[in-house]
Design a protein around this motif. Structure first.
Motif, PDB file in Angstrom:
ATOM      1  N   ARG A 101     -54.046  -4.471   5.340  1.00  0.00           N
ATOM      2  CA  ARG A 101     -53.021  -3.536   5.632  1.00  0.00           C
ATOM      3  C   ARG A 101     -51.922  -3.688   4.557  1.00  0.00           C
ATOM      4  O   ARG A 101     -51.183  -3.025   3.804  1.00  0.00           O
ATOM      5  N   THR A 102     -51.975  -5.208   4.369  1.00  0.00           N
ATOM      6  CA  THR A 102     -51.144  -5.622   3.369  1.00  0.00           C
ATOM      7  C   THR A 102     -51.453  -5.540   1.923  1.00  0.00           C
ATOM      8  O   THR A 102     -50.749  -4.834   1.055  1.00  0.00           O
ATOM      9  N   ALA A 103     -52.781  -5.721   1.735  1.00  0.00           N
ATOM     10  CA  ALA A 103     -53.560  -4.966   0.419  1.00  0.00           C
ATOM     11  C   ALA A 103     -53.483  -3.595   0.176  1.00  0.00           C
ATOM     12  O   ALA A 103     -53.114  -3.038  -1.035  1.00  0.00           O
ATOM     13  N   PHE A 104     -53.435  -2.871   1.190  1.00  0.00           N
ATOM     14  CA  PHE A 104     -53.402  -1.354   1.077  1.00  0.00           C
ATOM     15  C   PHE A 104     -52.218  -1.167   0.609  1.00  0.00           C
ATOM     16  O   PHE A 104     -51.882  -0.003  -0.192  1.00  0.00           O
ATOM     17  N   ASP A 105     -50.993  -1.511   1.188  1.00  0.00           N
ATOM     18  CA  ASP A 105     -49.580  -1.300   0.896  1.00  0.00           C
ATOM     19  C   ASP A 105     -49.338  -1.606  -0.594  1.00  0.00           C
ATOM     20  O   ASP A 105     -48.722  -0.950  -1.344  1.00  0.00           O
ATOM     21  N   LEU A 106     -49.903  -2.670  -1.169  1.00  0.00           N
ATOM     22  CA  LEU A 106     -49.900  -3.045  -2.686  1.00  0.00           C
ATOM     23  C   LEU A 106     -50.533  -1.821  -3.546  1.00  0.00           C
ATOM     24  O   LEU A 106     -49.899  -1.618  -4.330  1.00  0.00           O
ATOM     25  N   VAL A 107     -51.697  -1.545  -2.870  1.00  0.00           N
ATOM     26  CA  VAL A 107     -52.352  -0.400  -3.601  1.00  0.00           C
ATOM     27  C   VAL A 107     -51.426   0.889  -3.531  1.00  0.00           C
ATOM     28  O   VAL A 107     -51.176   1.620  -4.684  1.00  0.00           O
ATOM     29  N   THR A 108     -51.139   1.464  -2.474  1.00  0.00           N
ATOM     30  CA  THR A 108     -50.469   2.553  -2.420  1.00  0.00           C
ATOM     31  C   THR A 108     -49.301   2.650  -3.038  1.00  0.00           C
ATOM     32  O   THR A 108     -48.616   3.755  -3.368  1.00  0.00           O
ATOM     33  N   SER A 109     -48.536   1.307  -3.150  1.00  0.00           N
ATOM     34  CA  SER A 109     -47.071   1.518  -3.427  1.00  0.00           C
ATOM     35  C   SER A 109     -46.788   1.266  -5.152  1.00  0.00           C
ATOM     36  O   SER A 109     -45.977   1.664  -5.657  1.00  0.00           O
ATOM     37  N   GLY A 110     -48.118   1.255  -5.682  1.00  0.00           N
ATOM     38  CA  GLY A 110     -48.220   1.251  -7.164  1.00  0.00           C
ATOM     39  C   GLY A 110     -47.933  -0.016  -7.752  1.00  0.00           C
ATOM     40  O   GLY A 110     -47.886  -0.342  -8.923  1.00  0.00           O
ATOM     41  N   ARG A 111     -47.474  -1.214  -6.896  1.00  0.00           N
ATOM     42  CA  ARG A 111     -47.397  -2.436  -7.399  1.00  0.00           C
ATOM     43  C   ARG A 111     -48.390  -3.159  -8.091  1.00  0.00           C
ATOM     44  O   ARG A 111     -48.442  -3.850  -8.876  1.00  0.00           O
ATOM     45  N   PHE A 112     -49.735  -2.781  -7.419  1.00  0.00           N
ATOM     46  CA  PHE A 112     -51.001  -3.445  -8.031  1.00  0.00           C
ATOM     47  C   PHE A 112     -51.587  -2.584  -9.188  1.00  0.00           C
ATOM     48  O   PHE A 112     -51.511  -1.360  -9.278  1.00  0.00           O
ATOM     49  N   LYS A 113     -51.809  -3.477 -10.287  1.00  0.00           N
ATOM     50  CA  LYS A 113     -52.523  -2.587 -11.488  1.00  0.00           C
ATOM     51  C   LYS A 113     -53.764  -2.252 -11.083  1.00  0.00           C
ATOM     52  O   LYS A 113     -54.690  -2.628 -11.979  1.00  0.00           O
ATOM     53  N   CYS A 114     -54.060  -1.155 -10.365  1.00  0.00           N
ATOM     54  CA  CYS A 114     -55.257  -0.593 -10.193  1.00  0.00           C
ATOM     55  C   CYS A 114     -56.080  -0.197 -11.202  1.00  0.00           C
ATOM     56  O   CYS A 114     -57.253  -0.264 -11.531  1.00  0.00           O
TER      57      CYS A 114
END
Length: 355
Positions: free
Chosen positions: A301-314
């Motif tokens: 869930r922490t990882a999912f939040d990083l992805v969906t928040s736009g903070r991680f450079k997907c």
């Protein structure tokens, strides 16, 4: 007549075939997901090379585990999800009743349930994963970005287990897909990252994902000295994460950390691998040695939040796109490093290649 779909089936060492298999049907508590995107993974590459995985399955077996898609069928008793929902079903779920689960170590669950079959048109998601580890994807998030949740959850757990905090210095040894994720997670947390890489093409990509300094093995004589020199007062890093999984880099990690620091042996070496460590340095340096394996529902869930928040450079992380019909060619290419800076992770689309 049973309806069929196209799926990748692993028959043994380096023997991956596209076949027509029955489309799965949802039993009680299960859902069927039409795969929107699946991602290649270093773990899948290991399984492809070895021909099996003791925990994840034995051949012939459906293959792939990083996935996101759309719910097309729900089984009896399923109330959390509905047909049409966009979801990321994680590749495992703990039992939450065994010794390790009750001691807050769900990643070590004695009955950890794995699920494979991402390289296919449809995926059956077992009831336990539906209940404990399946997440709704916002409409604005592409499937291939959401599918990054699983590997990122492993990196998040590795970072959290290391105890690093904002202002610390961290050395990450290795710039493979997970090494890069560890760098980026650390950077987002305010940690100063030094990357140790093997090839010229990895220098730029390490900087893209947050490395302040990058050391190339072929450009320094003493990699341990060079790495320590980049740390405050050359005392060594507060945390060193090893993400290569060979004895030499495990030993480097111990020599690069400061007194009182933490080493996380994140990379998973083959069974039977041995290392030699300086016990004097470990004892009198008061060094903590850790290892971290897999993920937990919380780190997912922490990882999912990083992805969906736009903070991680997907977008920067997805560097290749293929249709499902090309999957049998992808893994042979992964075994031969291309030397391309844009060669990190490939998205596989059952509906055809997307650009």
């Amino acid at each position: 007549m049973t309806a069929e779909m196209t799926a990748a089936v692993l028959y043994g060492k380096e023997d991956l075939r596209l076949e027509q298999v029955a489309i799965p049907e949802a039993c009680k508590g299960e859902i069927i997901v039409q795969v929107g995107a699946a991602l290649t993974c270093g773990t899948d590459l290991k399984v492809y090379r070895r021909g099996y995985h003791a925990a994840m399955g034995k051949p012939p077996m459906l293959f792939g585990h990083e996935v996101a898609g759309t719910v097309v069928e729900v089984g009896d008793t399923v109330s959390k999800f509905h047909v049409g929902d966009r979801v990321v079903p994680l590749n495992s779920a703990p039992c939450d009743v065994c010794f390790f689960c009750r001691h807050g170590q769900q990643n070590l669950c004695e009955d950890l349930l794995f699920n494979n079959g991402a390289y296919a048109e449809y995926l059956r998601v077992p009831a336990r994963i539906v209940e404990k580890n399946t997440l709704l994807i916002p409409d604005c998030i592409p499937f291939e970005h959401a599918a990054l949740t699983e590997p990122l959850a492993c990196a998040v757990r590795g970072f959290e287990e290391s105890g690093a905090k904002a202002g610390d210095t961290m050395i990450v040894i290795g710039a493979g897909p997970l090494g890069l994720m560890l760098m980026h997670v650390a950077e987002l947390a305010g940690v100063s990252v030094i990357a140790v890489v093997k090839r010229a093409d990895q220098v730029e990509v390490a900087r893209i994902f947050g490395a302040r300094d990058v050391l190339r093995l072929d450009q320094v004589g003493d990699i341990v000295l060079a790495a320590r020199t980049l740390t405050p007062s050359a005392r060594g890093a507060d945390v060193v994460i090893e993400a290569v999984a060979v004895p030499e880099t495990w030993e480097w990690a111990v020599d690069m950390v400061r007194k009182g620091g933490v080493v996380n042996f994140f990379g998973g070496p083959p069974s039977g691998t041995k290392v030699q460590l300086d016990t004097n340095r470990l004892h009198y340096g008061d060094i903590t040695l850790k290892a971290s394996f897999h993920h937990t529902p919380a780190t997912c869930r922490t990882a999912f939040d990083l992805v969906t928040s736009g903070r991680f450079k997907c977008a920067e992380y997805i560097t290749g796109r293929v249709g499902l019909e090309e999957i049998s060619k992808v893994f042979p290419r992964m075994m031969v490093r291309s030397g391309s800076v844009r060669d990190i992770k490939t998205a596989v689309f059952p509906g055809g290649r997307l650009v």
